[in-house]
Design a protein around this motif. Structure first.
Motif, PDB file in Angstrom:
ATOM      1  N   ILE A   1       4.377   1.613   2.167  1.00 28.24           N
ATOM      2  CA  ILE A   1       5.294   2.621   1.619  1.00 28.24           C
ATOM      3  C   ILE A   1       4.791   3.972   2.105  1.00 28.24           C
ATOM      4  CG2 ILE A   1       6.121   3.725  -0.518  1.00 28.24           C
ATOM      5  CD1 ILE A   1       5.375   1.112  -1.997  1.00 28.24           C
ATOM      6  N   SER A   2       5.684   4.839   2.530  1.00 28.19           N
ATOM      7  CA  SER A   2       5.250   6.228   2.718  1.00 28.19           C
ATOM      8  C   SER A   2       6.347   7.179   2.267  1.00 28.19           C
ATOM      9  CB  SER A   2       4.825   6.510   4.160  1.00 28.19           C
ATOM     10  OG  SER A   2       4.036   7.704   4.153  1.00 28.19           O
ATOM     11  N   LYS A   3       5.968   8.464   2.216  1.00 29.30           N
ATOM     12  CA  LYS A   3       6.880   9.470   1.657  1.00 29.30           C
ATOM     13  C   LYS A   3       6.910  10.688   2.567  1.00 29.30           C
ATOM     14  CE  LYS A   3       4.774   8.207  -2.760  1.00 29.30           C
ATOM     15  NZ  LYS A   3       3.365   8.054  -2.405  1.00 29.30           N
ATOM     16  N   CYS A   4       7.977  11.430   2.463  1.00 26.75           N
ATOM     17  CA  CYS A   4       8.064  12.669   3.241  1.00 26.75           C
ATOM     18  C   CYS A   4       8.670  13.770   2.386  1.00 26.75           C
ATOM     19  CB  CYS A   4       8.918  12.461   4.484  1.00 26.75           C
ATOM     20  SG  CYS A   4      10.695  12.498   4.158  1.00 26.75           S
ATOM     21  N   GLY A   5       8.612  14.961   2.879  1.00 29.50           N
ATOM     22  CA  GLY A   5       9.366  16.057   2.246  1.00 29.50           C
ATOM     23  C   GLY A   5       8.530  17.202   1.724  1.00 29.50           C
ATOM     24  N   ILE A   6       7.234  16.956   1.441  1.00 33.84           N
ATOM     25  CA  ILE A   6       6.402  18.073   0.958  1.00 33.84           C
ATOM     26  C   ILE A   6       5.759  18.733   2.171  1.00 33.84           C
ATOM     27  CG2 ILE A   6       4.448  18.796  -0.455  1.00 33.84           C
ATOM     28  CD1 ILE A   6       4.964  16.450  -2.308  1.00 33.84           C
ATOM     29  N   GLN A   7       5.971  20.009   2.284  1.00 32.72           N
ATOM     30  CA  GLN A   7       5.311  20.797   3.332  1.00 32.72           C
ATOM     31  C   GLN A   7       4.211  21.605   2.631  1.00 32.72           C
ATOM     32  OE1 GLN A   7       5.577  20.973   6.565  1.00 32.72           O
ATOM     33  NE2 GLN A   7       7.702  20.934   7.271  1.00 32.72           N
ATOM     34  N   MET A   8       2.963  21.309   2.988  1.00 34.35           N
ATOM     35  CA  MET A   8       1.842  21.939   2.285  1.00 34.35           C
ATOM     36  C   MET A   8       1.466  23.297   2.870  1.00 34.35           C
ATOM     37  SD  MET A   8      -0.592  18.704   1.636  1.00 34.35           S
ATOM     38  CE  MET A   8      -1.772  19.686   0.745  1.00 34.35           C
ATOM     39  N   GLU A   9       0.981  24.142   1.979  1.00 30.58           N
ATOM     40  CA  GLU A   9       0.498  25.456   2.412  1.00 30.58           C
ATOM     41  C   GLU A   9      -0.759  25.266   3.265  1.00 30.58           C
ATOM     42  OE1 GLU A   9      -0.358  27.964  -0.912  1.00 30.58           O
ATOM     43  OE2 GLU A   9      -0.509  29.770   0.331  1.00 30.58           O
ATOM     44  N   ASN A  10      -0.971  26.145   4.207  1.00 32.49           N
ATOM     45  CA  ASN A  10      -2.141  26.118   5.102  1.00 32.49           C
ATOM     46  C   ASN A  10      -2.134  24.971   6.110  1.00 32.49           C
ATOM     47  OD1 ASN A  10      -3.172  28.371   3.798  1.00 32.49           O
ATOM     48  ND2 ASN A  10      -4.255  27.113   2.291  1.00 32.49           N
ATOM     49  N   PHE A  11      -0.978  24.346   6.298  1.00 33.43           N
ATOM     50  CA  PHE A  11      -0.830  23.325   7.338  1.00 33.43           C
ATOM     51  C   PHE A  11       0.418  23.669   8.144  1.00 33.43           C
ATOM     52  CE2 PHE A  11      -3.337  21.109   4.189  1.00 33.43           C
ATOM     53  CZ  PHE A  11      -4.223  20.358   4.943  1.00 33.43           C
ATOM     54  N   ARG A  12       0.444  23.245   9.393  1.00 29.06           N
ATOM     55  CA  ARG A  12       1.642  23.369  10.242  1.00 29.06           C
ATOM     56  C   ARG A  12       2.224  24.777  10.239  1.00 29.06           C
ATOM     57  NH1 ARG A  12       4.807  18.195   7.591  1.00 29.06           N
ATOM     58  NH2 ARG A  12       3.675  16.553   8.624  1.00 29.06           N
TER      59      ARG A  12
ATOM     60  N   PHE B   1       0.846  -1.199   0.000  1.00 26.74           N
ATOM     61  CA  PHE B   1       0.000   0.000   0.000  1.00 26.74           C
ATOM     62  C   PHE B   1       0.881   1.250   0.000  1.00 26.74           C
ATOM     63  CE2 PHE B   1      -2.306  -3.512   1.817  1.00 26.74           C
ATOM     64  CZ  PHE B   1      -3.521  -3.460   1.144  1.00 26.74           C
ATOM     65  N   ASP B   2       0.584   2.139  -0.934  1.00 24.84           N
ATOM     66  CA  ASP B   2       1.400   3.347  -1.090  1.00 24.84           C
ATOM     67  C   ASP B   2       0.732   4.550  -0.427  1.00 24.84           C
ATOM     68  OD1 ASP B   2       3.688   4.761  -2.584  1.00 24.84           O
ATOM     69  OD2 ASP B   2       1.948   5.897  -3.249  1.00 24.84           O
ATOM     70  N   HIS B   3       1.478   5.183   0.456  1.00 19.92           N
ATOM     71  CA  HIS B   3       0.997   6.370   1.172  1.00 19.92           C
ATOM     72  C   HIS B   3       1.975   7.512   1.003  1.00 19.92           C
ATOM     73  CE1 HIS B   3      -2.340   4.735   3.551  1.00 19.92           C
ATOM     74  NE2 HIS B   3      -1.692   3.597   3.444  1.00 19.92           N
ATOM     75  N   ALA B   4       1.563   8.683   1.487  1.00 21.29           N
ATOM     76  CA  ALA B   4       2.481   9.805   1.708  1.00 21.29           C
ATOM     77  C   ALA B   4       1.926  10.559   2.898  1.00 21.29           C
ATOM     78  CB  ALA B   4       2.538  10.712   0.486  1.00 21.29           C
ATOM     79  N   ASP B   5       2.799  11.198   3.641  1.00 17.87           N
ATOM     80  CA  ASP B   5       2.328  11.952   4.817  1.00 17.87           C
ATOM     81  C   ASP B   5       1.226  12.940   4.453  1.00 17.87           C
ATOM     82  OD1 ASP B   5       4.108  13.502   3.341  1.00 17.87           O
ATOM     83  OD2 ASP B   5       5.150  14.355   5.073  1.00 17.87           O
ATOM     84  N   ILE B   6       1.326  13.540   3.256  1.00 15.49           N
ATOM     85  CA  ILE B   6       0.395  14.636   2.894  1.00 15.49           C
ATOM     86  C   ILE B   6      -0.994  14.174   2.442  1.00 15.49           C
ATOM     87  CG2 ILE B   6       2.194  16.284   2.243  1.00 15.49           C
ATOM     88  CD1 ILE B   6       1.550  15.589  -0.732  1.00 15.49           C
ATOM     89  N   TYR B   7      -1.176  12.892   2.110  1.00 18.88           N
ATOM     90  CA  TYR B   7      -2.450  12.472   1.521  1.00 18.88           C
ATOM     91  C   TYR B   7      -3.628  12.806   2.447  1.00 18.88           C
ATOM     92  CZ  TYR B   7       0.199  10.001  -2.118  1.00 18.88           C
ATOM     93  OH  TYR B   7       1.044   9.683  -3.165  1.00 18.88           O
TER      94      TYR B   7
ATOM     95  N   LEU C   1      11.584   9.824  -0.548  1.00 13.61           N
ATOM     96  CA  LEU C   1      11.595  11.290  -0.548  1.00 13.61           C
ATOM     97  C   LEU C   1      10.660  11.708  -1.682  1.00 13.61           C
ATOM     98  CD1 LEU C   1      15.434  12.020  -0.200  1.00 13.61           C
ATOM     99  CD2 LEU C   1      13.764  11.488   1.608  1.00 13.61           C
ATOM    100  N   HIS C   2       9.615  12.448  -1.357  1.00 13.90           N
ATOM    101  CA  HIS C   2       8.491  12.631  -2.283  1.00 13.90           C
ATOM    102  C   HIS C   2       8.849  13.405  -3.566  1.00 13.90           C
ATOM    103  CE1 HIS C   2       3.819  12.845  -2.061  1.00 13.90           C
ATOM    104  NE2 HIS C   2       4.223  12.596  -3.287  1.00 13.90           N
ATOM    105  N   ARG C   3       9.588  14.494  -3.409  1.00 18.79           N
ATOM    106  CA  ARG C   3       9.975  15.283  -4.587  1.00 18.79           C
ATOM    107  C   ARG C   3      11.356  15.885  -4.343  1.00 18.79           C
ATOM    108  NH1 ARG C   3       6.477  16.031  -8.823  1.00 18.79           N
ATOM    109  NH2 ARG C   3       4.424  15.210  -8.339  1.00 18.79           N
ATOM    110  N   PRO C   4      12.177  16.000  -5.389  1.00 13.63           N
ATOM    111  CA  PRO C   4      13.510  16.573  -5.184  1.00 13.63           C
ATOM    112  C   PRO C   4      13.418  18.052  -4.835  1.00 13.63           C
ATOM    113  CG  PRO C   4      13.035  16.321  -7.518  1.00 13.63           C
ATOM    114  CD  PRO C   4      11.896  15.669  -6.790  1.00 13.63           C
ATOM    115  N   SER C   5      14.304  18.494  -3.954  1.00  8.66           N
ATOM    116  CA  SER C   5      14.345  19.914  -3.618  1.00  8.66           C
ATOM    117  C   SER C   5      15.663  20.493  -4.096  1.00  8.66           C
ATOM    118  CB  SER C   5      14.250  20.091  -2.102  1.00  8.66           C
ATOM    119  OG  SER C   5      14.564  21.427  -1.763  1.00  8.66           O
ATOM    120  N   PRO C   6      15.630  21.696  -4.668  1.00  6.69           N
ATOM    121  CA  PRO C   6      16.901  22.322  -5.064  1.00  6.69           C
ATOM    122  C   PRO C   6      17.806  22.579  -3.870  1.00  6.69           C
ATOM    123  CG  PRO C   6      15.030  23.799  -5.457  1.00  6.69           C
ATOM    124  CD  PRO C   6      14.457  22.493  -5.033  1.00  6.69           C
TER     125      PRO C   6
END
Ligand SMILES: NC(=O)c1ccc[n+]([C@@H]2O[C@H](COP(=O)([O-])OP(=O)(O)OC[C@H]3O[C@@H](n4cnc5c(N)ncnc54)[C@H](OP(=O)(O)O)[C@@H]3O)[C@@H](O)[C@H]2O)c1
Length: 295
Positions: A84-95, A52-58, A130-135
């Protein structure tokens, strides 16, 4: 690095084909109640779709916990499914985030992994991505966190998502990458020609394909539909099975990550692994999707 690498290879768990994606099981889609999560998990497991594929942001940081609650009540053996889970995206309007951004310092990665474990009510993740590469990502920070998580047995495998060749090469200087989850479909096949899948085969990084059905059911072209339907008749299959069989033929051993919330389609996806497209049929489909023959 060598000792850790050996441990990572030894601990790596087997992932099912296909993987069931959970992005739309909660608030971003079907809005399942606990019972519906359990029914869907059961359907998947019965069919051998055990990953099962997850991500923290779902679901806006809510789906992991809903799934975890449902799963915990089922009292399943931990080795009968994979997470499976993922991290790294910090969403707007959260936290208290001022804007959407990516974060990959060691402390944040560790905190995010702990949160996913808590949400999913489990001791370990089979794969952590790691959900998406960051510069701005610093590979030494990532290495620190990943090494600790592997050593503590909190993750069994590690990977990335949406990384290009250069980003993988940069990270591989300090950690071993097991998977890269990228968008691959008959209607989104850039990775077949831009070197990405070749690089991954060379380095034994297995591709997971998100959105494996591509744009087929959203914005179909008559030429592609005609070709897919013709193949569906020839192989006594459904259109979605033909789209998946097209992925299965690629030598990099692409694992589709299905997004459906419909149990019949889970079965259909599982059965697609048995379809062996003939060589020229594969190219006929690719030609119809690209709108041109190969050179
Ligand atoms: N790493 C990343 O950046 C990333 C990004 C996006 C997604 N993901 C992962 O990938 C998973 C799958 O992504 P996805 O949802 O785009 O995948 P998908 O499986 O390509 O698409 C699923 C959509 O197609 C529909 N569909 C399937 N078969 C159909 C048919 N025969 N006729 C009409 N519609 C049909 C489904 O509707 P029904 O529900 O009605 O079947 C659903 O809306 C997600 O759950 C998530 O886990 C990862």
């Amino acid at each position: 690095m060598n000792e850790l690498l050996a441990q990572q290879k030894m601990n790596k768990t087997k992932i099912s084909t296909p993987i069931q994606g959970c992005m739309t099981w909660g608030k971003w889609g079907a809005n399942f109640a606990t019972k519906a999560y359990q029914q869907q998990i059961e359907v998947c497991l019965d069919l051998g779709v055990s990953t099962f594929d997850h991500a923290d942001i779902y679901g806006g940081y809510t789906t992991e916990a809903e799934f975890g609650k449902a799963l915990a009540e089922m009292n399943l053996q931990r080795d009968s499914f994979q997470l499976i889970s993922k991290c790294g995206i910090q969403m707007e309007n959260f936290r208290e985030n001022a804007t959407k951004h990516y974060q990959y310092d060691a402390a944040y990665i560790l905190k995010s992994a702990e949160q996913s474990l808590q949400n999913l009510q489990t001791d370990y993740l089979d794969v952590f991505l790691l959900h998406r590469p960051s510069p701005l990502m610093q590979v030494t920070e990532i290495q620190k966190a990943v090494a600790q998580l592997l050593q503590q047995g909190k993750i069994k495998g590690f990977g990335v998502s949406n990384f290009n060749i250069q980003q993988m090469a940069l990270l591989q200087k300090v950690v071993s990458i097991d998977y890269n989850q990228i968008q691959i479909a008959l209607t989104y096949s850039d990775s077949l020609t831009n070197g990405l899948l070749d690089y991954m085969q060379t380095h034994q990084i297995q591709p997971m394909a998100w959105n494996p059905l591509g744009s087929y059911f959203k914005s179909i072209t008559p030429k592609l539909q005609k070709s897919v339907q013709k193949m569906a008749t020839k192989y006594k299959a459904t259109e979605d099975q033909i789209l998946l069989a097209w992925l299965h033929k690629h030598p990099s051993q692409i694992i589709p990550v299905m997004g459906t919330t419909n149990s019949n389609r889970v079965q259909s996806a599982k059965e697609s692994t048995k379809i062996q497209l003939e060589l020229q049929d594969w190219f006929v489909l690719w030609e119809a999707a690209r709108g041109k023959q190969v050179d």
